[in-house]
Design a protein around this motif. Structure first.
Motif, PDB file in Angstrom:
ATOM      1  N   TYR A  15       1.201   3.888  -3.259  1.00  0.00           N
ATOM      2  CA  TYR A  15       0.855   5.488  -2.882  1.00  0.00           C
ATOM      3  C   TYR A  15       2.006   6.428  -3.444  1.00  0.00           C
ATOM      4  CZ  TYR A  15      -0.685   9.676  -0.411  1.00  0.00           C
ATOM      5  OH  TYR A  15      -0.964  10.997  -0.165  1.00  0.00           O
ATOM      6  N   ARG A  32      -5.566   0.912   5.394  1.00  0.00           N
ATOM      7  CA  ARG A  32      -3.958   0.661   5.851  1.00  0.00           C
ATOM      8  C   ARG A  32      -4.042   0.512   7.501  1.00  0.00           C
ATOM      9  NH1 ARG A  32      -0.014   4.940   4.008  1.00  0.00           N
ATOM     10  NH2 ARG A  32      -0.614   4.008   1.975  1.00  0.00           N
ATOM     11  N   LYS A  57      -6.127   9.369  -1.911  1.00  0.00           N
ATOM     12  CA  LYS A  57      -6.335   9.047  -0.323  1.00  0.00           C
ATOM     13  C   LYS A  57      -7.416   8.565   0.303  1.00  0.00           C
ATOM     14  CE  LYS A  57      -3.053  13.002   0.591  1.00  0.00           C
ATOM     15  NZ  LYS A  57      -3.041  14.387   0.970  1.00  0.00           N
ATOM     16  N   SER A  59       0.823  -0.981   0.101  1.00  0.00           N
ATOM     17  CA  SER A  59      -0.157  -0.057   0.216  1.00  0.00           C
ATOM     18  C   SER A  59       0.832   1.218  -0.080  1.00  0.00           C
ATOM     19  CB  SER A  59      -0.983   0.074   1.284  1.00  0.00           C
ATOM     20  OG  SER A  59      -1.363   1.254   1.463  1.00  0.00           O
ATOM     21  N   LYS A  60       1.979   1.221   0.906  1.00  0.00           N
ATOM     22  CA  LYS A  60       2.687   2.547   0.993  1.00  0.00           C
ATOM     23  C   LYS A  60       3.471   2.715  -0.362  1.00  0.00           C
ATOM     24  CE  LYS A  60       3.270   2.425   6.074  1.00  0.00           C
ATOM     25  NZ  LYS A  60       4.158   2.263   7.302  1.00  0.00           N
ATOM     26  N   VAL A  83      -5.446   2.609   0.439  1.00  0.00           N
ATOM     27  CA  VAL A  83      -5.014   3.586   1.360  1.00  0.00           C
ATOM     28  C   VAL A  83      -5.824   3.885   2.786  1.00  0.00           C
ATOM     29  CG1 VAL A  83      -4.422   6.152   1.831  1.00  0.00           C
ATOM     30  CG2 VAL A  83      -3.912   5.071  -0.389  1.00  0.00           C
ATOM     31  N   THR A  84      -7.181   3.706   2.399  1.00  0.00           N
ATOM     32  CA  THR A  84      -7.696   3.908   3.698  1.00  0.00           C
ATOM     33  C   THR A  84      -7.739   2.710   4.545  1.00  0.00           C
ATOM     34  OG1 THR A  84      -9.876   3.107   2.612  1.00  0.00           O
ATOM     35  CG2 THR A  84      -9.334   5.647   2.526  1.00  0.00           C
TER      36      THR A  84
END
Length: 222
Positions: free
Chosen positions: A172, A207, A199, A168-169, A204-205
């Motif tokens: 992004y 995470r 975002k 995920s990171k 992302v949400t």
């Protein structure tokens, strides 16, 4: 952007994903493909008709609702219509974001089910072990072979859960990097606006929830 800087961006991306499980690598942002699309959009040999046809083909496909931008003004104040190119490029990003969402959500769901299954297996194994007479453990009680197998399986699951957070990171950051390069080379200014959209996406949400679940899985593996 200088060629050296481009190479450094690619090096960063590949270094970041090199230790990921192969399945995760396959689902990462196609960084090189998107960079080639920037070159293609800027290539004067590609006619406007071809660009429109390409965009309409994407729009008519299985893409999600396109995240579109208005035309951009030029430096001297006269209209400079980049909306076609920008919307072509962001439609490609939309497809990749949707794919990452689907992969992460389905993988996260599977991992959560597996973690719950291992927790129940461990509780049952611990219950059975307590029924064994103390005489069977002349040197004191130790973890049974069954419990050790469950612990190792849980730890393997923890490593995959942790890598999903890294997935995920990295993605992004990769989206932000490719948008910044796009803006620098085309004169657009879409990075900040599109990143606000990113975002709100599942990959992302989710995470924070994944971090909590991963920590619980690690505790279970101890």
């Amino acid at each position: 952007m200088a060629r050296t800087e481009e190479w450094l961006d690619m090096k960063w991306f590949h270094e970041a994903i090199k230790d990921m499980p192969s399945l995760y690598k396959e689902q990462c942002l196609p960084f090189l493909f998107l960079r080639k699309q920037i070159d293609r959009f800027l290539d004067p040999r590609v006619g406007l008709t071809d660009q429109i046809a390409s965009f309409l083909k994407l729009e008519a496909g299985e893409s999600p609702t396109l995240y579109c931008f208005p035309a951009q003004p030029s430096d001297d104040g006269t209209p400079k219509d980049l909306s076609l190119e920008v919307n072509q490029f962001t439609s490609l990003l939309n497809l990749e974001v949707a794919r990452m969402n689907n992969f992460l959500v389905s993988t996260h769901r599977s991992q959560a089910r597996a973690a719950n299954h291992y927790m129940l297996m461990r509780q049952e194994a611990e219950r059975r072990q307590k029924l064994i007479k103390p005489a069977a453990f002349p040197h004191g009680r130790v973890r049974s072979e069954e419990l050790e197998e469950i612990r190792l399986a849980t730890y393997r699951l923890f490593t995959y859960m942790y890598q999903l957070i890294i997935f995920s990171k990295i993605n992004y950051k990769a989206i932000e990097t490719i948008l910044q390069e796009h803006d620098q080379r085309t004169g657009s200014e879409i990075t900040s606006t599109y990143m606000e959209y990113v975002k709100t996406q599942d990959f992302v949400t989710l995470r924070e929830a994944m971090i909590t679940e991963t920590e619980l899985c690690l505790i279970l593996a101890l």
